[in-house]
Scaffold this motif. Structure first.
Motif, PDB file in Angstrom:
ATOM      1  N   CYS A 138       1.406   4.587  22.311  1.00 51.60           N
ATOM      2  CA  CYS A 138       0.448   5.193  21.047  1.00 51.60           C
ATOM      3  C   CYS A 138       1.456   5.027  19.896  1.00 51.60           C
ATOM      4  CB  CYS A 138       0.214   6.491  21.281  1.00 51.60           C
ATOM      5  SG  CYS A 138      -0.677   6.963  22.762  1.00 51.60           S
ATOM      6  N   SER A 139       2.570   4.779  19.671  1.00 51.92           N
ATOM      7  CA  SER A 139       3.458   4.503  18.374  1.00 51.92           C
ATOM      8  C   SER A 139       3.885   3.063  18.253  1.00 51.92           C
ATOM      9  CB  SER A 139       4.650   5.495  18.592  1.00 51.92           C
ATOM     10  OG  SER A 139       5.465   5.352  19.727  1.00 51.92           O
ATOM     11  N   ALA A 140       3.151   2.072  19.259  1.00 53.48           N
ATOM     12  CA  ALA A 140       3.729   0.747  19.128  1.00 53.48           C
ATOM     13  C   ALA A 140       3.089  -0.002  17.750  1.00 53.48           C
ATOM     14  CB  ALA A 140       3.224   0.071  20.096  1.00 53.48           C
ATOM     15  N   THR A 141       1.840   0.637  17.462  1.00 57.02           N
ATOM     16  CA  THR A 141       1.335  -0.023  16.213  1.00 57.02           C
ATOM     17  C   THR A 141       2.368   0.297  15.057  1.00 57.02           C
ATOM     18  OG1 THR A 141      -0.706  -0.454  16.975  1.00 57.02           O
ATOM     19  CG2 THR A 141      -0.387  -0.113  14.487  1.00 57.02           C
ATOM     20  N   ALA A 142       2.450   1.910  14.883  1.00 56.68           N
ATOM     21  CA  ALA A 142       3.523   2.237  13.956  1.00 56.68           C
ATOM     22  C   ALA A 142       4.934   1.612  13.854  1.00 56.68           C
ATOM     23  CB  ALA A 142       3.690   3.706  13.872  1.00 56.68           C
ATOM     24  N   ALA A 143       5.518   1.282  15.130  1.00 56.56           N
ATOM     25  CA  ALA A 143       6.771   0.785  14.990  1.00 56.56           C
ATOM     26  C   ALA A 143       6.715  -0.816  14.396  1.00 56.56           C
ATOM     27  CB  ALA A 143       7.452   0.883  16.450  1.00 56.56           C
ATOM     28  N   ARG A 144       5.581  -1.470  14.750  1.00 60.14           N
ATOM     29  CA  ARG A 144       5.391  -2.660  14.625  1.00 60.14           C
ATOM     30  C   ARG A 144       5.305  -2.993  13.099  1.00 60.14           C
ATOM     31  NH1 ARG A 144       6.323  -6.444  18.590  1.00 60.14           N
ATOM     32  NH2 ARG A 144       5.569  -6.138  20.520  1.00 60.14           N
ATOM     33  N   GLY A 174       0.711   9.173  30.862  1.00 54.35           N
ATOM     34  CA  GLY A 174       0.052   8.800  32.096  1.00 54.35           C
ATOM     35  C   GLY A 174       0.962   8.619  33.200  1.00 54.35           C
ATOM     36  N   MET A 175       2.112   9.465  33.381  1.00 51.17           N
ATOM     37  CA  MET A 175       3.092   9.075  34.317  1.00 51.17           C
ATOM     38  C   MET A 175       3.844  10.465  34.783  1.00 51.17           C
ATOM     39  SD  MET A 175       6.112   7.544  31.797  1.00 51.17           S
ATOM     40  CE  MET A 175       7.176   7.165  33.087  1.00 51.17           C
ATOM     41  N   ALA A 176       4.503  10.479  35.871  1.00 49.16           N
ATOM     42  CA  ALA A 176       5.126  11.833  36.226  1.00 49.16           C
ATOM     43  C   ALA A 176       6.204  12.211  35.275  1.00 49.16           C
ATOM     44  CB  ALA A 176       5.521  11.607  37.537  1.00 49.16           C
ATOM     45  N   GLY A 177       6.389  13.163  35.144  1.00 44.45           N
ATOM     46  CA  GLY A 177       7.480  13.786  34.291  1.00 44.45           C
ATOM     47  C   GLY A 177       8.999  13.747  34.637  1.00 44.45           C
ATOM     48  N   ASP A 178       9.030  13.306  36.039  1.00 41.81           N
ATOM     49  CA  ASP A 178      10.415  13.173  36.611  1.00 41.81           C
ATOM     50  C   ASP A 178      10.115  11.997  37.672  1.00 41.81           C
ATOM     51  OD1 ASP A 178       8.804  14.279  38.783  1.00 41.81           O
ATOM     52  OD2 ASP A 178       9.736  16.142  38.676  1.00 41.81           O
ATOM     53  N   GLY A 179      11.241  11.612  38.461  1.00 46.97           N
ATOM     54  CA  GLY A 179      11.222  10.736  39.429  1.00 46.97           C
ATOM     55  C   GLY A 179      11.539   9.295  38.857  1.00 46.97           C
ATOM     56  N   ASP A 180      11.482   8.316  39.757  1.00 47.21           N
ATOM     57  CA  ASP A 180      12.088   7.099  39.385  1.00 47.21           C
ATOM     58  C   ASP A 180      11.543   6.420  38.172  1.00 47.21           C
ATOM     59  OD1 ASP A 180      13.726   7.056  41.633  1.00 47.21           O
ATOM     60  OD2 ASP A 180      12.466   5.618  42.881  1.00 47.21           O
ATOM     61  N   GLY A 181      10.226   6.196  37.978  1.00 49.93           N
ATOM     62  CA  GLY A 181       9.538   5.700  36.697  1.00 49.93           C
ATOM     63  C   GLY A 181       9.894   6.521  35.501  1.00 49.93           C
ATOM     64  N   PHE A 182       9.815   7.817  35.768  1.00 43.71           N
ATOM     65  CA  PHE A 182      10.235   8.471  34.259  1.00 43.71           C
ATOM     66  C   PHE A 182      11.771   8.249  33.765  1.00 43.71           C
ATOM     67  CE2 PHE A 182      11.857  12.339  32.061  1.00 43.71           C
ATOM     68  CZ  PHE A 182      10.845  12.408  30.845  1.00 43.71           C
ATOM     69  N   GLU A 183      12.681   8.529  34.875  1.00 46.77           N
ATOM     70  CA  GLU A 183      14.107   8.300  34.753  1.00 46.77           C
ATOM     71  C   GLU A 183      14.549   6.728  34.285  1.00 46.77           C
ATOM     72  OE1 GLU A 183      16.072   9.532  38.532  1.00 46.77           O
ATOM     73  OE2 GLU A 183      15.266  11.617  38.308  1.00 46.77           O
ATOM     74  N   GLY A 207       4.002  12.473  19.895  1.00 46.22           N
ATOM     75  CA  GLY A 207       4.319  13.970  19.840  1.00 46.22           C
ATOM     76  C   GLY A 207       3.771  14.464  21.041  1.00 46.22           C
ATOM     77  N   CYS A 208       2.582  14.069  21.636  1.00 46.33           N
ATOM     78  CA  CYS A 208       2.157  14.909  22.991  1.00 46.33           C
ATOM     79  C   CYS A 208       2.308  14.052  24.119  1.00 46.33           C
ATOM     80  CB  CYS A 208       0.637  15.285  22.814  1.00 46.33           C
ATOM     81  SG  CYS A 208      -0.333  13.662  22.521  1.00 46.33           S
ATOM     82  N   GLU A 209       3.263  12.967  24.288  1.00 44.02           N
ATOM     83  CA  GLU A 209       3.254  11.989  25.082  1.00 44.02           C
ATOM     84  C   GLU A 209       4.300  12.529  26.253  1.00 44.02           C
ATOM     85  OE1 GLU A 209       6.160  10.522  22.141  1.00 44.02           O
ATOM     86  OE2 GLU A 209       3.993  11.493  22.171  1.00 44.02           O
ATOM     87  N   MET A 210       4.285  12.179  27.710  1.00 42.87           N
ATOM     88  CA  MET A 210       4.894  12.741  28.767  1.00 42.87           C
ATOM     89  C   MET A 210       6.436  12.483  28.393  1.00 42.87           C
ATOM     90  SD  MET A 210       5.317  14.234  31.561  1.00 42.87           S
ATOM     91  CE  MET A 210       3.686  14.498  32.179  1.00 42.87           C
ATOM     92  N   ASN A 211       6.741  11.167  28.000  1.00 45.58           N
ATOM     93  CA  ASN A 211       8.254  10.605  27.594  1.00 45.58           C
ATOM     94  C   ASN A 211       8.464  11.376  26.193  1.00 45.58           C
ATOM     95  OD1 ASN A 211      10.400   9.392  27.969  1.00 45.58           O
ATOM     96  ND2 ASN A 211       9.604   7.691  26.792  1.00 45.58           N
ATOM     97  N   ILE A 507       7.702   1.911  36.952  1.00 47.46           N
ATOM     98  CA  ILE A 507       7.529   2.237  38.574  1.00 47.46           C
ATOM     99  C   ILE A 507       6.788   3.364  38.684  1.00 47.46           C
ATOM    100  CG2 ILE A 507       9.175   2.722  40.473  1.00 47.46           C
ATOM    101  CD1 ILE A 507      11.420   1.983  38.637  1.00 47.46           C
ATOM    102  N   GLY A 508       5.936   3.576  39.889  1.00 44.84           N
ATOM    103  CA  GLY A 508       5.051   4.690  40.045  1.00 44.84           C
ATOM    104  C   GLY A 508       3.822   4.631  39.974  1.00 44.84           C
ATOM    105  N   ALA A 509       3.006   5.562  39.998  1.00 47.44           N
ATOM    106  CA  ALA A 509       1.532   5.671  39.750  1.00 47.44           C
ATOM    107  C   ALA A 509       1.192   5.889  38.041  1.00 47.44           C
ATOM    108  CB  ALA A 509       0.807   6.942  40.502  1.00 47.44           C
ATOM    109  N   VAL A 510       0.231   5.170  37.855  1.00 50.66           N
ATOM    110  CA  VAL A 510      -0.288   5.472  36.570  1.00 50.66           C
ATOM    111  C   VAL A 510      -1.517   6.445  36.513  1.00 50.66           C
ATOM    112  CG1 VAL A 510      -1.440   4.313  34.215  1.00 50.66           C
ATOM    113  CG2 VAL A 510       0.471   2.974  35.748  1.00 50.66           C
ATOM    114  N   MET A 511      -1.237   7.517  35.813  1.00 50.90           N
ATOM    115  CA  MET A 511      -2.007   8.731  36.112  1.00 50.90           C
ATOM    116  C   MET A 511      -3.266   8.759  35.073  1.00 50.90           C
ATOM    117  SD  MET A 511       0.957  11.261  37.730  1.00 50.90           S
ATOM    118  CE  MET A 511       1.734  10.808  38.737  1.00 50.90           C
TER     119      MET A 511
END
Length: 511
Positions: A138-144, A174-183, A207-211, A507-511
């Motif tokens: 969601c912040s990709a456009t701002a960064a570019r 859209g991802m788990a807040g722990d586990g392989d993908g988040f880490e 601001g509201c993202e999982m990461n 890595i892992g499910a997209v939720m």
């Protein structure tokens, strides 16, 4: 590597044999039906880079190349037959692993240096960028748009700054807040935030993202200051203001970043990502062994080589465990292989889904064959460390990092782990580049080098023609390491590649 005894200096070499126990040889040029190859007669058209049986192989029998098994015969294969996907079957490997039985340390060497950027924390950069790193798509456009605000005219006032680069990706929510993908994603963000090739970093979130950026700061002890800033679109109150504020922050960083100057640094501060992509049959015969020799030269001087792409060492991992400095290191490598077997099974895939169609057109048949050639990039020195994807590489010497075989995701992990230089071999002609660590490209064959001269830095095809040895080409690659690390642009870097090759492994499910 040897050619048929029938070949002479006046007769172009028709094939190469890699080991006396092999049941196949590789054609160095297209061969018609009826050609003599080591006393057998070709029974079909053999494309360049493809394999020819030199002995009878019964149905289910082993097909051997590099002195190792690369597959099994679907049906009986006669001497002179073309050996490829139509008659060579993949089967899962079942190695009895040995640990530390092939340890060949190199004699230490000193004296070589490169001109690098010595950072306050003691690490050394080969480039001097300002990075705009995103936490979420969601912040990709701002960064570019922040990065694109700094054109050549403004940057000309800061000659020691290589550029302002946006590192954006398609995940972070859209991802788990722990586990392989988040880490893994957190390690990537931390690795880029602290990379020695970055003089300053601006981190941008929604601001509201999982990461959450704040979680990263807490987990890794990152502190904001003149050269490290963070911001969230929701807190700033919208996209437009975020871009404006981001530009202000980067503009304030530019004079500080420009104060960095190159100074002589020991080669022990070089960490090179060892990569291959768009491989062909010559990868494991020319470019990869040459890069392996360059890696040995680097390790002898205290530097670090980082091999990756776990699916592309499958079938060759038993050769690496024999080089493990200790049992724990070897066990970690085997554990990665077991994880990937389970991963592909769970997703109803196969380890043999790699090689790609292009790899097969270039003569590679199974993942076992591809892996045996790919592992050659790691040279011959002991394996001193095995790391998770994007984990900080702390050991000096030859190391391995878990990653997929997908080049952008793999290199992203290696750079996050600290690699300040990338060396990438290719036989089909990959158009890859990377930032902030520049990529050196090595062509496996002279035809590719001639066709893509603007993209390739080194021609390893001269090994096949006999003009240079693997060792001579390896030294050429090593010396190019030093020049590029000192500021010389690689060809992919000169063409601006690297802005779209930042791809964290999802890595892992997209939720």
């Amino acid at each position: 590597m040897s050619a048929s005894s029938a070949d002479t200096a006046e007769t172009p070499v028709k094939h190469v044999r890699l080991d006396a126990t092999d049941t196949v040889v590789t054609a160095t040029r297209a061969l018609e039906v009826g050609q003599d190859v080591e006393g057998v007669t070709t029974t079909a058209l053999i494309p360049s880079g493809h394999k020819i049986a030199t002995a009878h192989i019964p149905e289910g029998g082993e097909i051997r190349k590099y002195g190792q098994i690369i597959g099994y015969a679907y049906a009986a294969i006669a001497p002179g037959d073309h050996v490829h996907t139509h008659n060579c079957a993949f089967a899962a490997t079942d190695h009895a692993y040995e640990f530390g039985t092939d340890l060949r340390p190199v004699a230490p060497a000193t004296g070589d240096t490169f001109m690098g950027y010595l950072r306050d924390n003691g690490r050394v950069g080969t480039r001097n960028y300002i990075a705009v790193v995103t936490s979420v798509n969601c912040s990709a456009t701002a960064a570019r748009r922040i990065a694109e605000s700094f054109g050549p005219e403004e940057l000309a006032a800061y000659p020691n700054v290589d550029g302002v680069v946006a590192f954006v990706h398609g995940t972070g929510c859209g991802m788990a807040g722990d586990g392989d993908g988040f880490e893994a994603l957190q390690r990537v963000m931390w690795g880029y935030a602290k990379h020695p090739n970055h003089a300053a970093v601006l981190m941008v979130g929604l601001g509201c993202e999982m990461n959450q950026i704040d979680w990263l700061l807490d987990a890794y002890g990152l502190k904001q200051g003149p050269t490290f800033q963070t911001m969230n679109i929701q807190n700033v109150a919208g996209l437009r203001r975020t871009i404006e504020m981001g530009v202000e922050k980067v503009r304030a960083m530019l004079p500080v970043a420009n104060e960095a100057v190159r100074t002589p640094c020991p080669v022990s501060e070089l960490m090179v990502a060892l990569q291959c992509g768009g491989s062909d049959a010559w990868s494991g015969i020319t470019a990869n062994p040459a890069l392996g020799y360059a890696c040995d030269l680097l390790v002898a001087r205290g530097g670090t080589g980082v091999l990756a792409e776990t699916p592309e060492i499958y079938g060759a991992e038993h050769l690496l465990t024999r080089r493990a400095a200790d049992r724990a290191t070897g066990d970690r490598l085997v554990g990665l292989i077991e994880w990937w077997k389970d991963y592909t099974d769970r997703n109803r895939g196969s380890m043999d889904n790699n090689p790609s169609p292009g790899n097969k057109a270039g003569g590679l048949t199974t993942i076992l064959e591809k892996s045996l050639g790919a592992a050659a990039k790691g040279g011959t020195t002991p394996l001193v460390g095995v790391y998770k994807y994007a984990e900080e590489v702390r050991a000096k010497g030859f190391t391995f990092m878990d990653s997929p075989g997908y080049d952008p995701a793999s290199v992203t992990g290696q750079i996050a782990g600290g690699c300040n230089l990338v060396c990438f071999t290719t036989g089909r002609g990959s158009a890859f580049g990377s930032k902030p660590a520049p990529t050196i490209k090595v062509a496996t064959n002279s035809a590719l080098f001639a066709k893509m001269t603007e993209d390739m830095d080194v021609n390893a095809g001269t090994i096949l023609s006999g003009e240079t040895s693997v060792e001579e080409k390896g030294r050429e690659i090593y010396e190019l390491f030093l020049r590029v690390a000192s500021g010389e642009m690689s060809k992919s870097e000169a063409q601006g590649l690297g802005d779209y090759e930042f791809v964290p492994w999802q890595i892992g499910a997209v939720m």
